[in-house]
Design a protein around this motif. Structure first.
Motif, short mmCIF file in Angstrom:
data_model
loop_
_atom_site.label_atom_id
_atom_site.label_comp_id
_atom_site.label_asym_id
_atom_site.label_seq_id
_atom_site.Cartn_x
_atom_site.Cartn_y
_atom_site.Cartn_z
N VAL A 4 0.83 -1.20 0.00
CA VAL A 4 0.00 0.00 0.00
C VAL A 4 0.87 1.25 0.00
O VAL A 4 1.73 1.43 0.86
CB VAL A 4 -0.92 0.03 1.24
CG1 VAL A 4 -1.72 1.32 1.30
CG2 VAL A 4 -1.84 -1.19 1.26
N GLY A 5 0.63 2.11 -0.98
CA GLY A 5 1.29 3.40 -1.02
C GLY A 5 0.46 4.43 -0.29
O GLY A 5 -0.77 4.44 -0.42
N ILE A 6 1.11 5.27 0.49
CA ILE A 6 0.43 6.35 1.21
C ILE A 6 0.84 7.66 0.56
O ILE A 6 2.03 7.98 0.48
CB ILE A 6 0.84 6.38 2.70
CG1 ILE A 6 0.53 5.06 3.40
CG2 ILE A 6 0.19 7.57 3.42
CD1 ILE A 6 -0.92 4.75 3.56
N GLU A 33 -2.63 -0.93 -3.70
CA GLU A 33 -3.50 0.23 -3.51
C GLU A 33 -2.68 1.48 -3.21
O GLU A 33 -1.55 1.38 -2.74
CB GLU A 33 -4.46 0.02 -2.32
CG GLU A 33 -5.49 -1.06 -2.53
CD GLU A 33 -6.39 -1.23 -1.31
OE1 GLU A 33 -7.53 -1.68 -1.54
OE2 GLU A 33 -5.98 -0.94 -0.17
N ILE A 34 -3.31 2.61 -3.45
CA ILE A 34 -2.79 3.89 -2.98
C ILE A 34 -3.84 4.47 -2.05
O ILE A 34 -5.02 4.56 -2.42
CB ILE A 34 -2.54 4.89 -4.14
CG1 ILE A 34 -1.51 4.37 -5.13
CG2 ILE A 34 -2.13 6.27 -3.57
CD1 ILE A 34 -0.07 4.35 -4.65
N TRP A 35 -3.42 4.82 -0.85
CA TRP A 35 -4.31 5.46 0.11
C TRP A 35 -3.96 6.94 0.16
O TRP A 35 -2.82 7.32 0.47
CB TRP A 35 -4.16 4.87 1.50
CG TRP A 35 -4.59 3.44 1.62
CD1 TRP A 35 -5.09 2.62 0.63
CD2 TRP A 35 -4.55 2.63 2.81
NE1 TRP A 35 -5.36 1.37 1.13
CE2 TRP A 35 -5.04 1.35 2.46
CE3 TRP A 35 -4.15 2.87 4.11
CZ2 TRP A 35 -5.14 0.32 3.40
CZ3 TRP A 35 -4.24 1.85 5.04
CH2 TRP A 35 -4.74 0.58 4.69
N PHE A 36 -4.92 7.78 -0.18
CA PHE A 36 -4.76 9.22 -0.07
C PHE A 36 -5.06 9.61 1.38
O PHE A 36 -6.12 9.25 1.91
CB PHE A 36 -5.72 9.94 -1.02
CG PHE A 36 -5.37 9.79 -2.47
CD1 PHE A 36 -4.76 10.83 -3.15
CD2 PHE A 36 -5.62 8.61 -3.15
CE1 PHE A 36 -4.43 10.71 -4.50
CE2 PHE A 36 -5.30 8.47 -4.49
CZ PHE A 36 -4.70 9.52 -5.17
N MET A 59 -13.95 16.46 -1.93
CA MET A 59 -13.28 16.71 -3.22
C MET A 59 -12.35 15.55 -3.57
O MET A 59 -12.25 15.14 -4.74
CB MET A 59 -12.51 18.03 -3.18
CG MET A 59 -13.39 19.26 -3.22
SD MET A 59 -12.45 20.80 -3.40
CE MET A 59 -11.77 21.00 -1.75
N LEU A 60 -11.67 15.01 -2.57
CA LEU A 60 -10.78 13.88 -2.80
C LEU A 60 -11.57 12.66 -3.26
O LEU A 60 -11.17 11.97 -4.20
CB LEU A 60 -10.00 13.59 -1.52
CG LEU A 60 -8.75 12.76 -1.59
CD1 LEU A 60 -7.81 13.20 -2.70
CD2 LEU A 60 -8.04 12.77 -0.25
N GLN A 61 -12.72 12.43 -2.64
CA GLN A 61 -13.57 11.31 -3.04
C GLN A 61 -14.02 11.47 -4.49
O GLN A 61 -13.99 10.51 -5.27
CB GLN A 61 -14.79 11.20 -2.12
CG GLN A 61 -15.63 9.97 -2.39
CD GLN A 61 -14.85 8.68 -2.19
OE1 GLN A 61 -14.16 8.50 -1.19
NE2 GLN A 61 -14.93 7.78 -3.16
N ARG A 71 -8.05 4.76 -2.49
CA ARG A 71 -9.00 4.98 -1.40
C ARG A 71 -8.51 6.10 -0.51
O ARG A 71 -7.37 6.55 -0.65
CB ARG A 71 -9.28 3.71 -0.61
CG ARG A 71 -8.10 3.18 0.18
CD ARG A 71 -8.51 2.10 1.15
NE ARG A 71 -8.60 2.69 2.48
CZ ARG A 71 -8.44 2.02 3.60
NH1 ARG A 71 -8.21 0.72 3.57
NH2 ARG A 71 -8.51 2.61 4.75
N ILE A 72 -9.35 6.52 0.41
CA ILE A 72 -9.00 7.60 1.34
C ILE A 72 -8.84 7.02 2.74
O ILE A 72 -9.66 6.21 3.17
CB ILE A 72 -10.10 8.69 1.34
CG1 ILE A 72 -10.23 9.31 -0.05
CG2 ILE A 72 -9.79 9.77 2.38
CD1 ILE A 72 -11.42 10.24 -0.20
N GLU A 73 -7.81 7.45 3.41
CA GLU A 73 -7.57 7.08 4.81
C GLU A 73 -7.57 8.38 5.61
O GLU A 73 -6.74 9.26 5.37
CB GLU A 73 -6.23 6.35 4.96
CG GLU A 73 -5.78 6.14 6.39
CD GLU A 73 -6.80 5.41 7.25
OE1 GLU A 73 -7.26 6.02 8.24
OE2 GLU A 73 -7.13 4.26 6.94
#
Length: 189
Positions: A4-6, A33-36, A59-61, A71-73
């Motif tokens: 997972v990339g943050i 995955e990439i978690w924003f 806005m990120l969503q 996805r968003i964290e």
């Protein structure tokens, strides 16, 4: 183990550059995955504007909704006070022990790494991936992986300034984000 990339940031607003970076790193490093991760109060920035945390997340969503591996964290938004990457990564490793985390930073942050809070301890719990940014070097004594991305000189501050001046932001943000900014009259003077 899931890779997972943050990608942390203020995302005020999120723009095409953020999406390109996330996509390039996802594929170059074969991440799952990439978690924003929108942050609350980064130690190196002064808080600006009147956009709420909820609006930044919305806005990120809108920016990532069409990409299943994004996805968003909101862990950092849920905490009070200054936000340090070490504390966040420690909590993420405890919450998700079956994930390998990769923290994505721009070349501007590579130069700043020696000043990061608990940098030595941080290097033991997360792998850094750096992407190029115009006008910055990627030289560091720390073990940082590198992903070449197209040079994109777009920033959230540029977008805020353009909105304030009544200039177009088309193609700098997703259409959905542009519409959201207009409908909510964000960043206007």
């Amino acid at each position: 183990m899931k890779k997972v990339g943050i990608l942390g940031g203020t995302f005020d607003p999120p723009h095409i550059g953020h999406l390109i970076i996330a996509n390039e790193v996802l594929h170059a490093k074969k991440l799952d995955e990439i978690w924003f991760m929108p942050n609350q109060e980064p130690p190196h920035k002064i808080k600006t504007g009147t956009v709420t945390n909820t609006q930044r997340v919305e806005m990120l969503q809108l920016s990532i909704e069409s990409t299943s591996s994004f996805r968003i964290e909101t862990m950092e938004l849920d905490r009070e006070g200054k936000s340090y990457t070490y504390d966040t990564m420690k909590l993420l490793n405890e919450a998700y022990p079956n994930n390998d985390f990769y923290f994505i930073i721009g070349a501007d942050m590579v130069e700043y790494l020696p000043k990061w809070y608990k940098i030595q301890e941080l290097m033991e719990i997360v792998q850094f991936i750096s992407v190029n940014r115009p006008k910055y070097q990627l030289e560091t004594e720390y073990p940082v992986q590198y992903v070449k991305v197209p040079d994109i000189n777009i920033s959230s501050s540029l977008i805020r300034e353009r909105v304030k001046e009544g200039e177009t932001i088309s193609f700098l943000v997703r259409d959905e984000v542009k519409r959201y900014i207009e409908e909510n009259r964000l960043y206007e003077s």
